[in-house]
Design an enzyme around this catalytic site. Structure first.
Site, PDB file in Angstrom:
ATOM      1  CB  SER A  94     -22.451  -6.849  -2.996  1.00  0.00           C
ATOM      2  OG  SER A  94     -23.053  -6.493  -4.094  1.00  0.00           O
ATOM      3  CB  THR A 196     -26.360 -12.245  -5.050  1.00  0.00           C
ATOM      4  OG1 THR A 196     -26.209 -12.738  -3.762  1.00  0.00           O
ATOM      5  CG2 THR A 196     -26.032 -13.122  -6.212  1.00  0.00           C
ATOM      6  CB  THR A 214     -22.785 -12.957  -4.033  1.00  0.00           C
ATOM      7  OG1 THR A 214     -23.051 -11.771  -2.883  1.00  0.00           O
ATOM      8  CG2 THR A 214     -22.995 -14.171  -3.253  1.00  0.00           C
ATOM      9  NE  ARG A 224     -23.758 -16.253   4.836  1.00  0.00           N
ATOM     10  CZ  ARG A 224     -24.191 -15.649   3.832  1.00  0.00           C
ATOM     11  NH1 ARG A 224     -23.540 -15.350   2.755  1.00  0.00           N
ATOM     12  NH2 ARG A 224     -25.513 -15.567   3.911  1.00  0.00           N
ATOM     13  N   GLY A 226     -23.260 -18.594   1.512  1.00  0.00           N
ATOM     14  CA  GLY A 226     -24.670 -18.239   1.648  1.00  0.00           C
ATOM     15  C   GLY A 226     -25.458 -19.203   0.637  1.00  0.00           C
ATOM     16  CG  ASP A 227     -28.846 -17.364  -1.391  1.00  0.00           C
ATOM     17  OD1 ASP A 227     -27.953 -16.651  -0.822  1.00  0.00           O
ATOM     18  OD2 ASP A 227     -29.595 -16.986  -2.244  1.00  0.00           O
ATOM     19  CB  THR A 247     -30.631 -11.129  -4.480  1.00  0.00           C
ATOM     20  OG1 THR A 247     -29.538 -10.301  -3.774  1.00  0.00           O
ATOM     21  CG2 THR A 247     -31.812 -10.148  -4.472  1.00  0.00           C
ATOM     22  N   GLY A 248     -30.550 -11.421  -1.442  1.00  0.00           N
ATOM     23  CA  GLY A 248     -30.870 -11.132  -0.096  1.00  0.00           C
ATOM     24  C   GLY A 248     -30.197 -12.239   1.048  1.00  0.00           C
ATOM     25  CG  HIS A 249     -30.710 -11.409   4.947  1.00  0.00           C
ATOM     26  ND1 HIS A 249     -31.218 -10.091   4.503  1.00  0.00           N
ATOM     27  CD2 HIS A 249     -29.976 -10.750   5.628  1.00  0.00           C
ATOM     28  CE1 HIS A 249     -30.781  -9.109   5.056  1.00  0.00           C
ATOM     29  NE2 HIS A 249     -29.952  -9.656   5.934  1.00  0.00           N
ATOM     30  N   GLY A 250     -29.214 -14.869   2.556  1.00  0.00           N
ATOM     31  CA  GLY A 250     -29.056 -16.488   2.176  1.00  0.00           C
ATOM     32  C   GLY A 250     -29.550 -17.520   3.054  1.00  0.00           C
TER      33      GLY A 250
END
Ligand code: ASP
Length: 336
Positions: A94, A196, A214, A224, A226-227, A247-250
């Site tokens: 990842s 991440t 990440t 796309r 992410g954060d 970390t997680g859903h950006g």
């Protein structure tokens, strides 16, 4: 010495009972290994360094970052070199080399770095470069800008001598081809089809820095972002206050400018743990219908070396290295 005892008591206080039992056992062994140098530092009231990073791969990244910090190196070098270890590891699917590709089969990487002077550098949707974090650092140190993306980021990297490499490993390619059969897009909570490495550190000079890198969500749309490369979302550092990373859903982290929020909450007097908890609650309180399919985790440290974390649901852990040792800790969570 009193500070050490204070730190120790704090450690125990912030843990759940399983972690606590394990910790007490390990710390009996670790305490014998405490170096005289660390004790001298504490006695002299010098900053008490710490490295904190997301997920289990943080343990090995912490090892190398801690080595730099304990040799009086900078937090900036520590976080960059620490996360590079994970970027280069094809087994970590990842981040960096071997990261899962987007739905077009392209491995696109996001990364950012921030130092104690509010210097920032970031790359987004970068392809073919093994160490996006070092490109982000070069953006920070060698350009008048703070963020480069896609083709522009790649040409800049090549101009700086970074080598072009195919980052798609046979494992990731095989998995992607399998995915194409259904093309069903669903990031899975705590399953490593994202994740991440975010690392934040306080060095012996009292300086904070952070890095975040990440390959983002597997099977994402091409382009796309992410954060993780967005300063204030995936990472934020204020040397007067503290540092945080996510970390997680950006998409959810960006929505609340998560890491900046955590640092601002610490500025208002919250502990790192409380600040992370409040940031996660902002996501929870929106009551989005897919909340059970989402994971978000924050980790944070403050200027004194206190640390904390919180996540939306069970399963997020983080690695902490301070004078007490390197340790994987389960973060507390909201959704039971
Ligand atoms: N935050 C990353 C992203 O949205 C993925 C993750 O950390 O799970 O790209």
């Amino acid at each position: 010495m009193f500070y050490f005892l204070y730190l120790y008591a704090k450690e125990i206080q912030t843990m759940n009972s399983n972690n606590r039992r394990d910790f007490i056992k390990k710390s009996v062994m670790l305490s014998t290994a405490l170096s005289l140098h660390s004790l001298k530092n504490i006695a002299n009231n010098n900053p008490v360094p710490i490295v904190l990073s997301t997920w289990k791969f943080g343990l090995k990244a912490n090892e190398i970052a801690w080595r730099i910090i304990s040799n009086k190196g900078s937090a900036l070098d520590a976080v960059e070199i620490g996360v590079k270890l994970v970027e280069a590891d094809p087994q970590e699917r990842s981040v960096g080399y071997g990261g899962r590709p987007d739905r077009d089969g392209r491995v696109t990487l996001d990364a950012c770095i921030m130092d104690s002077e509010l210097n920032i550098g970031s790359v987004a949707c970068l392809e073919h470069i093994m160490h996006p974090i070092s490109v982000a650092r070069a953006v920070m140190e060698k350009t008048p800008h703070v963020m480069l993306c896609g083709e522009g980021a790649l040409s800049f990297a090549l101009s700086q001598g970074f080598e072009k490499k195919n980052l798609l490993t046979p494992e990731s390619e095989k998995e992607w081809k399998e995915w194409l059969k259904t093309s069903n897009y669903k990031p899975q909570v705590n399953i490593e089809n994202h994740d991440t490495i975010g690392m934040i550190a306080l060095d012996q000079h009292g300086n904070l820095s952070g890095a975040c890198t990440t390959s983002g969500l597997a099977n994402k749309m091409h382009g796309r972002i992410g954060d993780s490369p967005i300063i204030g979302a995936g990472l934020y550092v204020d040397n007067n206050v503290g540092a945080a990373t996510a970390t997680g859903h950006g998409e959810e982290v960006i929505r609340i400018a998560g890491s900046h929020l955590v640092v601002e909450l610490m500025r208002q007097g919250r502990s790192p743990h409380e600040a992370c908890k409040e940031a996660v609650s902002r996501i929870l309180n929106k009551k989005r219908s897919n909340i059970r399919d989402i994971q978000v985790g924050f980790i944070a440290i403050n200027k004194t070396g206190e640390y904390g974390a919180f996540c939306l649901q069970k399963g997020f852990n983080y690695a902490k290295y301070n004078i007490i040792g390197n340790q994987l800790i389960d973060a507390e969570f909201y959704l039971k």
